[in-house]
Scaffold this motif. Structure first.
Motif, PDB file in Angstrom:
ATOM      1  N   ASN A 142       0.822  -1.207   0.000  1.00 45.37           N
ATOM      2  CA  ASN A 142       0.000   0.000   0.000  1.00 45.37           C
ATOM      3  C   ASN A 142       0.854   1.255   0.000  1.00 45.37           C
ATOM      4  O   ASN A 142       0.435   2.297  -0.517  1.00 45.37           O
ATOM      5  CB  ASN A 142      -0.907   0.023   1.239  1.00 45.37           C
ATOM      6  N   LEU A 143       2.033   1.152   0.586  1.00 39.33           N
ATOM      7  CA  LEU A 143       2.891   2.322   0.754  1.00 39.33           C
ATOM      8  C   LEU A 143       4.345   1.928   0.569  1.00 39.33           C
ATOM      9  O   LEU A 143       4.785   0.874   1.028  1.00 39.33           O
ATOM     10  CB  LEU A 143       2.692   2.899   2.168  1.00 39.33           C
ATOM     11  N   VAL A 144       5.102   2.777  -0.120  1.00 33.91           N
ATOM     12  CA  VAL A 144       6.558   2.652  -0.238  1.00 33.91           C
ATOM     13  C   VAL A 144       7.151   3.902   0.405  1.00 33.91           C
ATOM     14  O   VAL A 144       6.726   5.019   0.107  1.00 33.91           O
ATOM     15  CB  VAL A 144       7.000   2.538  -1.701  1.00 33.91           C
ATOM     16  N   MET A 145       8.111   3.723   1.291  1.00 35.33           N
ATOM     17  CA  MET A 145       8.604   4.870   2.048  1.00 35.33           C
ATOM     18  C   MET A 145      10.108   4.796   2.272  1.00 35.33           C
ATOM     19  O   MET A 145      10.743   3.754   2.095  1.00 35.33           O
ATOM     20  CB  MET A 145       7.894   4.948   3.402  1.00 35.33           C
ATOM     21  N   SER A 146      10.671   5.938   2.645  1.00 35.35           N
ATOM     22  CA  SER A 146      12.049   6.027   3.089  1.00 35.35           C
ATOM     23  C   SER A 146      12.117   7.156   4.109  1.00 35.35           C
ATOM     24  O   SER A 146      11.100   7.775   4.440  1.00 35.35           O
ATOM     25  CB  SER A 146      13.002   6.280   1.917  1.00 35.35           C
ATOM     26  N   HIS A 147      13.332   7.418   4.614  1.00 36.97           N
ATOM     27  CA  HIS A 147      13.479   8.430   5.662  1.00 36.97           C
ATOM     28  C   HIS A 147      14.739   9.244   5.406  1.00 36.97           C
ATOM     29  O   HIS A 147      15.807   8.690   5.143  1.00 36.97           O
ATOM     30  CB  HIS A 147      13.553   7.756   7.034  1.00 36.97           C
ATOM     31  N   LEU A 148      14.612  10.564   5.493  1.00 39.06           N
ATOM     32  CA  LEU A 148      15.718  11.466   5.221  1.00 39.06           C
ATOM     33  C   LEU A 148      16.655  11.574   6.424  1.00 39.06           C
ATOM     34  O   LEU A 148      16.208  11.723   7.558  1.00 39.06           O
ATOM     35  CB  LEU A 148      15.191  12.852   4.856  1.00 39.06           C
ATOM     36  N   ALA A 149      17.946  11.549   6.162  1.00 42.31           N
ATOM     37  CA  ALA A 149      18.937  11.612   7.237  1.00 42.31           C
ATOM     38  C   ALA A 149      19.274  13.035   7.646  1.00 42.31           C
ATOM     39  O   ALA A 149      19.634  13.287   8.800  1.00 42.31           O
ATOM     40  CB  ALA A 149      20.215  10.894   6.802  1.00 42.31           C
ATOM     41  N   CYS A 150      19.166  13.985   6.720  1.00 41.25           N
ATOM     42  CA  CYS A 150      19.656  15.346   6.974  1.00 41.25           C
ATOM     43  C   CYS A 150      18.616  16.413   6.649  1.00 41.25           C
ATOM     44  O   CYS A 150      18.955  17.538   6.268  1.00 41.25           O
ATOM     45  CB  CYS A 150      20.924  15.608   6.155  1.00 41.25           C
ATOM     46  N   ALA A 151      17.344  16.087   6.810  1.00 37.17           N
ATOM     47  CA  ALA A 151      16.287  17.023   6.429  1.00 37.17           C
ATOM     48  C   ALA A 151      16.324  18.304   7.246  1.00 37.17           C
ATOM     49  O   ALA A 151      15.878  19.360   6.787  1.00 37.17           O
ATOM     50  CB  ALA A 151      14.926  16.354   6.572  1.00 37.17           C
ATOM     51  N   ASP A 152      16.855  18.251   8.476  1.00 39.13           N
ATOM     52  CA  ASP A 152      16.937  19.452   9.292  1.00 39.13           C
ATOM     53  C   ASP A 152      18.093  20.354   8.880  1.00 39.13           C
ATOM     54  O   ASP A 152      18.292  21.434   9.462  1.00 39.13           O
ATOM     55  CB  ASP A 152      17.050  19.089  10.774  1.00 39.13           C
ATOM     56  N   PRO A 172      18.735  21.976   5.495  1.00 44.25           N
ATOM     57  CA  PRO A 172      18.148  22.123   4.149  1.00 44.25           C
ATOM     58  C   PRO A 172      19.162  22.132   3.014  1.00 44.25           C
ATOM     59  O   PRO A 172      18.864  21.660   1.914  1.00 44.25           O
ATOM     60  CB  PRO A 172      17.411  23.460   4.243  1.00 44.25           C
ATOM     61  N   GLY A 173      20.362  22.631   3.255  1.00 45.38           N
ATOM     62  CA  GLY A 173      21.341  22.703   2.179  1.00 45.38           C
ATOM     63  C   GLY A 173      22.218  21.475   2.041  1.00 45.38           C
ATOM     64  O   GLY A 173      23.099  21.428   1.170  1.00 45.38           O
ATOM     65  N   HIS A 174      21.973  20.459   2.837  1.00 49.90           N
ATOM     66  CA  HIS A 174      22.842  19.279   2.818  1.00 49.90           C
ATOM     67  C   HIS A 174      22.612  18.474   1.543  1.00 49.90           C
ATOM     68  O   HIS A 174      21.478  18.225   1.134  1.00 49.90           O
ATOM     69  CB  HIS A 174      22.578  18.403   4.037  1.00 49.90           C
ATOM     70  N   GLU A 175      23.712  18.031   0.937  1.00 50.48           N
ATOM     71  CA  GLU A 175      23.634  17.303  -0.330  1.00 50.48           C
ATOM     72  C   GLU A 175      22.920  15.949  -0.198  1.00 50.48           C
ATOM     73  O   GLU A 175      22.415  15.413  -1.186  1.00 50.48           O
ATOM     74  CB  GLU A 175      25.035  17.094  -0.897  1.00 50.48           C
ATOM     75  N   MET A 176      22.863  15.405   1.018  1.00 48.48           N
ATOM     76  CA  MET A 176      22.186  14.121   1.212  1.00 48.48           C
ATOM     77  C   MET A 176      20.704  14.202   0.853  1.00 48.48           C
ATOM     78  O   MET A 176      20.118  13.208   0.410  1.00 48.48           O
ATOM     79  CB  MET A 176      22.323  13.669   2.665  1.00 48.48           C
ATOM     80  N   ASN A 177      20.084  15.352   1.060  1.00 47.34           N
ATOM     81  CA  ASN A 177      18.649  15.469   0.799  1.00 47.34           C
ATOM     82  C   ASN A 177      18.330  15.209  -0.671  1.00 47.34           C
ATOM     83  O   ASN A 177      17.463  14.389  -0.998  1.00 47.34           O
ATOM     84  CB  ASN A 177      18.151  16.855   1.211  1.00 47.34           C
ATOM     85  N   ALA A 218      20.261  13.745  -2.835  1.00 43.52           N
ATOM     86  CA  ALA A 218      20.689  12.393  -3.203  1.00 43.52           C
ATOM     87  C   ALA A 218      19.636  11.362  -2.798  1.00 43.52           C
ATOM     88  O   ALA A 218      19.297  10.464  -3.585  1.00 43.52           O
ATOM     89  CB  ALA A 218      22.027  12.070  -2.541  1.00 43.52           C
ATOM     90  N   GLN A 219      19.077  11.504  -1.600  1.00 36.59           N
ATOM     91  CA  GLN A 219      18.050  10.557  -1.159  1.00 36.59           C
ATOM     92  C   GLN A 219      16.759  10.722  -1.955  1.00 36.59           C
ATOM     93  O   GLN A 219      16.080   9.731  -2.252  1.00 36.59           O
ATOM     94  CB  GLN A 219      17.779  10.726   0.339  1.00 36.59           C
ATOM     95  N   LEU A 220      16.424  11.950  -2.288  1.00 30.28           N
ATOM     96  CA  LEU A 220      15.233  12.176  -3.102  1.00 30.28           C
ATOM     97  C   LEU A 220      15.368  11.481  -4.450  1.00 30.28           C
ATOM     98  O   LEU A 220      14.428  10.840  -4.935  1.00 30.28           O
ATOM     99  CB  LEU A 220      15.015  13.680  -3.304  1.00 30.28           C
ATOM    100  N   SER A 221      16.551  11.571  -5.058  1.00 28.73           N
ATOM    101  CA  SER A 221      16.785  10.931  -6.346  1.00 28.73           C
ATOM    102  C   SER A 221      16.675   9.406  -6.243  1.00 28.73           C
ATOM    103  O   SER A 221      16.025   8.749  -7.073  1.00 28.73           O
ATOM    104  CB  SER A 221      18.166  11.324  -6.875  1.00 28.73           C
ATOM    105  N   ARG A 222      17.281   8.841  -5.207  1.00 28.16           N
ATOM    106  CA  ARG A 222      17.214   7.386  -5.029  1.00 28.16           C
ATOM    107  C   ARG A 222      15.787   6.929  -4.778  1.00 28.16           C
ATOM    108  O   ARG A 222      15.342   5.909  -5.317  1.00 28.16           O
ATOM    109  CB  ARG A 222      18.109   6.965  -3.859  1.00 28.16           C
ATOM    110  N   PHE A 223      15.062   7.695  -3.962  1.00 29.32           N
ATOM    111  CA  PHE A 223      13.689   7.308  -3.654  1.00 29.32           C
ATOM    112  C   PHE A 223      12.809   7.414  -4.887  1.00 29.32           C
ATOM    113  O   PHE A 223      11.918   6.570  -5.097  1.00 29.32           O
ATOM    114  CB  PHE A 223      13.132   8.177  -2.526  1.00 29.32           C
ATOM    115  N   SER A 224      13.032   8.413  -5.705  1.00 26.02           N
ATOM    116  CA  SER A 224      12.238   8.566  -6.942  1.00 26.02           C
ATOM    117  C   SER A 224      12.428   7.360  -7.855  1.00 26.02           C
ATOM    118  O   SER A 224      11.467   6.894  -8.490  1.00 26.02           O
ATOM    119  CB  SER A 224      12.636   9.858  -7.657  1.00 26.02           C
ATOM    120  N   GLN A 225      13.640   6.846  -7.904  1.00 17.82           N
ATOM    121  CA  GLN A 225      13.897   5.648  -8.704  1.00 17.82           C
ATOM    122  C   GLN A 225      13.155   4.447  -8.132  1.00 17.82           C
ATOM    123  O   GLN A 225      12.559   3.655  -8.865  1.00 17.82           O
ATOM    124  CB  GLN A 225      15.397   5.357  -8.752  1.00 17.82           C
ATOM    125  N   ILE A 226      13.189   4.313  -6.829  1.00  8.90           N
ATOM    126  CA  ILE A 226      12.548   3.164  -6.181  1.00  8.90           C
ATOM    127  C   ILE A 226      11.039   3.214  -6.379  1.00  8.90           C
ATOM    128  O   ILE A 226      10.410   2.216  -6.755  1.00  8.90           O
ATOM    129  CB  ILE A 226      12.897   3.132  -4.688  1.00  8.90           C
TER     130      ILE A 226
END
Length: 379
Positions: free
Chosen positions: A176-186, A188-193, A195-203
């Motif tokens: 019903n749901l596919v999810m992930s969790h951001l490591a550095c959302a707090d 805002p300028g961190h490159e991980m955000n 990168a994780q958005l891109s990976r999650f979009s692929q998934i």
């Protein structure tokens, strides 16, 4: 006359107050007042910011110390229909409180020994490993499940390397749901955000029939690209968390107060508390308050935390004890009296300011509030 523990008349012949009433007198205890209307208002503010997605509610850890059943019931009345908890036991308790209507996801997965309990409480597991999926598929078809993918947190979740095995499992029944969790959302300028958005979009592109969820409170603030179909605010519901956009107004929902037990003067050169970590440089007035680390007030707040009385900050002096905290009340225009209540969290003693003073975060301060603290819920 025979006496009992609950008798109001003791063998001295004097009519005393009821013993239970004395034992449970609220003025002797630290108290957490929780405004349910404030939580509903915070939910509405977050929902209005997330116009393209459903806003769920994370109520694990006793709703971050605010009372899971009470908060869940209030949010259900405010229109929330999806909730998240961490444990099966939390999910079962929440189901009893909320009834059959909402969806309740359990973050920490499902084991084969828990299948019956999940079914009986109609709980939806969040699958973090392939074995979780095998157990989830044994639940009734009406009970949904989620797949949690690790996109960079490296903490919990399925990996993209598991995809072929996952596909074999879910051919006939997608999540019903596919999810992930951001490591550095707090941050805002961190490159991980990105990168994780891109990976999650692929998934999520591999699960076209499933809803997608990436963001908790801080992720919501990163903007619409991070919202997908469902967002999962936790600390934001309770008025805490990182800096937020101007369009979101959140108010702390919990006010923590505790009573003063004693007020006394301490001369220059004396020490206060265990290990003598605070020494006076001038004569001061000290109040001892009925709140300690056994109640959840962090020991790390020693010499750094503060209370507020009549709008005036009162610094914590020395170490936090198990049941007691000492504060400096020298700056008050008049000496407080035993029984006066001081605020440790609330409109005057801000959650995140107090958390920073203790070297912690708002999540920890509220979720640690212990069983001796009286919780009162109101508007």
């Amino acid at each position: 006359m025979p006496t009992s523990q609950n008798s109001a008349i003791l063998n001295d012949g004097i009519n005393h107050p009821n013993i239970d009433d004395v034992i449970n007198e609220p003025s002797f205890f630290p108290e957490a007042y929780v405004s349910l209307e404030t939580i509903k208002s915070n939910y509405a503010s977050l929902s209005s910011f997330v116009t393209s997605a459903e806003t769920s509610a994370v109520v694990k850890a006793n709703a971050y110390g605010h009372g899971m059943a009470e908060v869940g019931t209030a949010l259900l009345s405010a229109g929330c229909r999806t909730f998240f908890v961490a444990y099966l036991s939390e999910g079962s308790a929440l189901r009893k409180a909320l009834g059959s209507e909402p969806t309740i996801y359990v973050f920490n997965g499902i084991r084969s020994t828990e299948i019956t309990a999940f079914s009986e409480s109609n709980l939806s597991p969040v699958c973090n490993q392939v074995s979780d999926i095998a157990s989830a598929l044994q639940l009734d078809q009406r009970i949904g499940f989620a797949l949690h993918f690790d996109t960079g947190m490296n903490r919990l979740g399925l990996s993209q390397g598991d995809m072929s095995e996952i596909a074999d499992h879910i051919k006939a029944r997608p999540p019903n749901l596919v999810m992930s969790h951001l490591a550095c959302a707090d941050l805002p300028g961190h490159e991980m955000n990105a990168a994780q958005l891109s990976r999650f979009s692929q998934i999520k592109s591999d699960f076209p029939e499933s809803k997608a969820s990436l963001s908790a409170t801080a992720g919501i603030y990163l903007g619409e690209d991070y919202h997908h179909d469902l967002v999962r605010p936790g600390i934001g519901l309770y008025g805490g968390g990182p800096a937020r956009p101007a369009g979101i107004k959140l108010t702390p929902a919990l006010t923590l107060t505790a009573p003063i037990l004693k007020v006394f003067d301490v001369p220059e050169g004396e020490t206060v508390g265990y290990a003598a970590t605070f020494q006076t440089r001038r004569p001061i007035r000290v109040a001892t308050v009925s709140l300690g680390y056994a109640d959840g007030y962090l020991r790390s707040a020693g010499n750094y935390g503060f209370a507020v009385l009549d709008g005036i900050p009162c610094p914590v002096l020395g170490r936090i004890s198990m049941d007691l905290t000492t504060i400096d009340v020298s700056d008050l225009p008049a000496a407080p009296r035993p029984g006066d209540r001081v605020e440790f969290l609330g409109k005057q003693a801000g959650l995140e300011i107090q958390a920073e003073a203790a070297g912690s975060i708002g999540y920890e301060l509220t979720s640690r509030l212990g069983g001796r603290i009286r919780h009162v819920w109101g508007e």
